[in-house]
Design an enzyme around this catalytic site. Structure first.
Site, PDB file in Angstrom:
ATOM      1  N   ARG A 102      -7.946  17.758   8.696  1.00 54.91           N
ATOM      2  CA  ARG A 102      -7.098  18.499   7.742  1.00 54.91           C
ATOM      3  C   ARG A 102      -7.912  19.000   6.554  1.00 54.91           C
ATOM      4  O   ARG A 102      -8.805  18.317   6.057  1.00 54.91           O
ATOM      5  CB  ARG A 102      -5.988  17.566   7.263  1.00 54.91           C
ATOM      6  CG  ARG A 102      -5.116  18.165   6.195  1.00 54.91           C
ATOM      7  CD  ARG A 102      -3.807  17.466   6.088  1.00 54.91           C
ATOM      8  NE  ARG A 102      -3.891  16.141   5.492  1.00 54.91           N
ATOM      9  CZ  ARG A 102      -2.827  15.378   5.271  1.00 54.91           C
ATOM     10  NH1 ARG A 102      -1.623  15.797   5.628  1.00 54.91           N
ATOM     11  NH2 ARG A 102      -2.952  14.204   4.715  1.00 54.91           N
ATOM     12  N   ARG A 125      -9.169  16.073   1.475  1.00 53.78           N
ATOM     13  CA  ARG A 125      -8.661  15.078   0.520  1.00 53.78           C
ATOM     14  C   ARG A 125      -9.460  13.792   0.618  1.00 53.78           C
ATOM     15  O   ARG A 125      -9.841  13.372   1.707  1.00 53.78           O
ATOM     16  CB  ARG A 125      -7.184  14.791   0.822  1.00 53.78           C
ATOM     17  CG  ARG A 125      -6.272  15.801   0.191  1.00 53.78           C
ATOM     18  CD  ARG A 125      -4.860  15.686   0.683  1.00 53.78           C
ATOM     19  NE  ARG A 125      -4.372  14.317   0.827  1.00 53.78           N
ATOM     20  CZ  ARG A 125      -3.121  14.031   1.186  1.00 53.78           C
ATOM     21  NH1 ARG A 125      -2.264  14.990   1.412  1.00 53.78           N
ATOM     22  NH2 ARG A 125      -2.739  12.780   1.311  1.00 53.78           N
ATOM     23  N   ARG A 151      -3.288   3.825   5.245  1.00 56.06           N
ATOM     24  CA  ARG A 151      -2.029   4.527   4.980  1.00 56.06           C
ATOM     25  C   ARG A 151      -1.055   4.361   6.146  1.00 56.06           C
ATOM     26  O   ARG A 151       0.158   4.265   5.948  1.00 56.06           O
ATOM     27  CB  ARG A 151      -2.302   6.006   4.707  1.00 56.06           C
ATOM     28  CG  ARG A 151      -3.034   6.206   3.381  1.00 56.06           C
ATOM     29  CD  ARG A 151      -3.585   7.599   3.231  1.00 56.06           C
ATOM     30  NE  ARG A 151      -2.558   8.599   3.130  1.00 56.06           N
ATOM     31  CZ  ARG A 151      -2.768   9.899   3.284  1.00 56.06           C
ATOM     32  NH1 ARG A 151      -3.968  10.348   3.553  1.00 56.06           N
ATOM     33  NH2 ARG A 151      -1.784  10.744   3.158  1.00 56.06           N
ATOM     34  N   ARG A 178       9.751   6.595   0.317  1.00 58.54           N
ATOM     35  CA  ARG A 178       8.777   5.903   1.162  1.00 58.54           C
ATOM     36  C   ARG A 178       9.031   4.409   1.200  1.00 58.54           C
ATOM     37  O   ARG A 178       8.215   3.660   1.723  1.00 58.54           O
ATOM     38  CB  ARG A 178       7.387   6.141   0.590  1.00 58.54           C
ATOM     39  CG  ARG A 178       6.470   7.006   1.458  1.00 58.54           C
ATOM     40  CD  ARG A 178       5.276   7.332   0.625  1.00 58.54           C
ATOM     41  NE  ARG A 178       4.105   7.726   1.332  1.00 58.54           N
ATOM     42  CZ  ARG A 178       3.602   8.953   1.305  1.00 58.54           C
ATOM     43  NH1 ARG A 178       4.230   9.918   0.692  1.00 58.54           N
ATOM     44  NH2 ARG A 178       2.461   9.209   1.914  1.00 58.54           N
ATOM     45  N   LYS A 208       4.484  16.881   7.927  1.00 55.88           N
ATOM     46  CA  LYS A 208       5.547  17.111   6.933  1.00 55.88           C
ATOM     47  C   LYS A 208       5.194  18.278   5.997  1.00 55.88           C
ATOM     48  O   LYS A 208       6.036  19.122   5.710  1.00 55.88           O
ATOM     49  CB  LYS A 208       5.775  15.853   6.068  1.00 55.88           C
ATOM     50  CG  LYS A 208       6.232  14.622   6.834  1.00 55.88           C
ATOM     51  CD  LYS A 208       6.592  13.479   5.895  1.00 55.88           C
ATOM     52  CE  LYS A 208       5.441  12.954   5.069  1.00 55.88           C
ATOM     53  NZ  LYS A 208       4.423  12.196   5.826  1.00 55.88           N
TER      54      LYS A 208
HETATM   55  P1  AMP Z   1       0.967  12.093   0.711  1.00 53.09           P
HETATM   56  O1  AMP Z   1       0.276  13.344   0.302  1.00 53.09           O
HETATM   57  O2  AMP Z   1       2.457  12.248   0.757  1.00 53.09           O
HETATM   58  O3  AMP Z   1       0.419  11.496   1.979  1.00 53.09           O
HETATM   59  O4  AMP Z   1       0.702  11.025  -0.458  1.00 53.09           O
HETATM   60  C1  AMP Z   1      -0.620  10.657  -0.830  1.00 53.09           C
HETATM   61  C2  AMP Z   1      -0.581   9.339  -1.559  1.00 53.09           C
HETATM   62  O5  AMP Z   1       0.230   9.453  -2.749  1.00 53.09           O
HETATM   63  C3  AMP Z   1       0.008   8.177  -0.788  1.00 53.09           C
HETATM   64  O6  AMP Z   1      -0.950   7.563   0.074  1.00 53.09           O
HETATM   65  C4  AMP Z   1       0.449   7.257  -1.927  1.00 53.09           C
HETATM   66  O7  AMP Z   1      -0.664   6.593  -2.519  1.00 53.09           O
HETATM   67  C5  AMP Z   1       0.966   8.246  -2.955  1.00 53.09           C
HETATM   68  N1  AMP Z   1       2.407   8.572  -2.763  1.00 53.09           N
HETATM   69  C6  AMP Z   1       2.936   9.762  -2.410  1.00 53.09           C
HETATM   70  N2  AMP Z   1       4.268   9.697  -2.327  1.00 53.09           N
HETATM   71  C7  AMP Z   1       4.606   8.426  -2.616  1.00 53.09           C
HETATM   72  C8  AMP Z   1       5.835   7.718  -2.679  1.00 53.09           C
HETATM   73  N3  AMP Z   1       7.012   8.318  -2.406  1.00 53.09           N
HETATM   74  N4  AMP Z   1       5.793   6.400  -3.027  1.00 53.09           N
HETATM   75  C9  AMP Z   1       4.640   5.785  -3.327  1.00 53.09           C
HETATM   76  N5  AMP Z   1       3.435   6.384  -3.270  1.00 53.09           N
HETATM   77  C10 AMP Z   1       3.410   7.695  -2.919  1.00 53.09           C
END
Ligand code: AMP
Length: 233
Positions: free
Chosen positions: A127, A160, A171, A88, A13
């Site tokens: 990554r 990360r 996740r 999400r 994404k």
């Molecule tokens: P991402 O970089 O989008 O994979 O997000 C990293 C982390 O941020 C996720 O594992 C969640 O802990 C938190 N996070 C990001 N977006 C959301 C969302 N829309 N709702 C809840 N938690 C989120």
């Protein structure tokens, strides 16, 4: 144009969002990036989100909805935006629909990027991200020109904290239980396109662009339900 990139963590994404931002001249809104910036800056939102993000759990819906509603009111987002990593959960999707509607806006499309689970783990552990500008690289498939250095801004790349194998597995489980139901939710609204995400970055990109073109053309499929992108056959 306003659309959502949906898919499991590591499906690409972020990479696609960066390319699509350039193509359409609209900002990408990544809730993950907003949360990581808030955590790094030590803001109250960052403090609230920290434990959830580092353990791979979902940050509470009300925190996320407030962040996104605030973000879409900034000037650069009035002509459109790309949502990456949001919504999400079903409550987030409902909240989004509510505050878009209040502004007379709606989603044009939801693009679900499909990637086989076994490929995801490999992708995520290889990554690397730039803490300076947010650019995303992959040491196996999309390495920077100079090892460990961001092509765009020259900052040293990092892995990360939540890209470790254990957290990635968590996740993926969270995705299956909370986020995957959004596929049927948006399919029922006739907004869903399935994008085959296992190919090269440019092949995935082309499928998305074609799906968006169909969605916004008068003969598009916006009301026609789920579409499988021919580019992915
Ligand atoms: P991402 O970089 O989008 O994979 O997000 C990293 C982390 O941020 C996720 O594992 C969640 O802990 C938190 N996070 C990001 N977006 C959301 C969302 N829309 N709702 C809840 N938690 C989120």
């Amino acid at each position: 144009m306003r659309f959502v990139l949906l898919g499991a963590p590591g499906c690409g994404k972020g990479t696609q969002s960066a390319l699509l931002q350039k193509k359409y001249g609209i900002p990408g809104i990544s809730t993950g990036d907003i949360l990581r910036a808030a955590i790094a800056a030590g803001t109250p939102t960052g403090e609230k989100a920290k434990t959830y993000v580092t353990t791979g759990a979902l940050v509470p819906d009300e925190v996320i909805l407030e962040l996104v509603e605030h973000r879409i009111d900034q000037g650069d987002a009035t002509a459109g935006f790309i949502l990456d990593g949001f919504p999400r959960s079903i409550p987030q999707a409902e909240g989004l629909e509510g505050f878009l509607g209040q502004r007379g806006w709606k989603l044009d499309r939801v693009l679900k990027i499909d990637v086989q689970k076994k490929a995801i783990l490999e992708r995520m552990t290889s990554r690397r991200v730039c803490p300076g500008c947010g650019a995303v690289f992959n040491v196996l498939t999309q390495p920077p020109q100079k090892s460990g250095i961001c092509d765009a801004c020259g900052t040293g790349l990092i892995q990360r904290d939540d890209d470790t194998e254990e957290t990635v597995r968590k996740r993926l489980n969270v995705y299956e239980s909370a986020t995957a139901p959004l596929i049927d939710y948006y399919d029922a609204k006739g907004l869903l396109s399935i994008i085959h995400g296992d190919g090269q970055v440019d092949q995935v990109f082309n499928q998305i662009v074609e799906a968006l073109a169909r969605a916004i053309s008068p003969s598009g499929t916006q009301s026609g339900g789920r579409t499988q992108n021919p580019g992915g056959r």
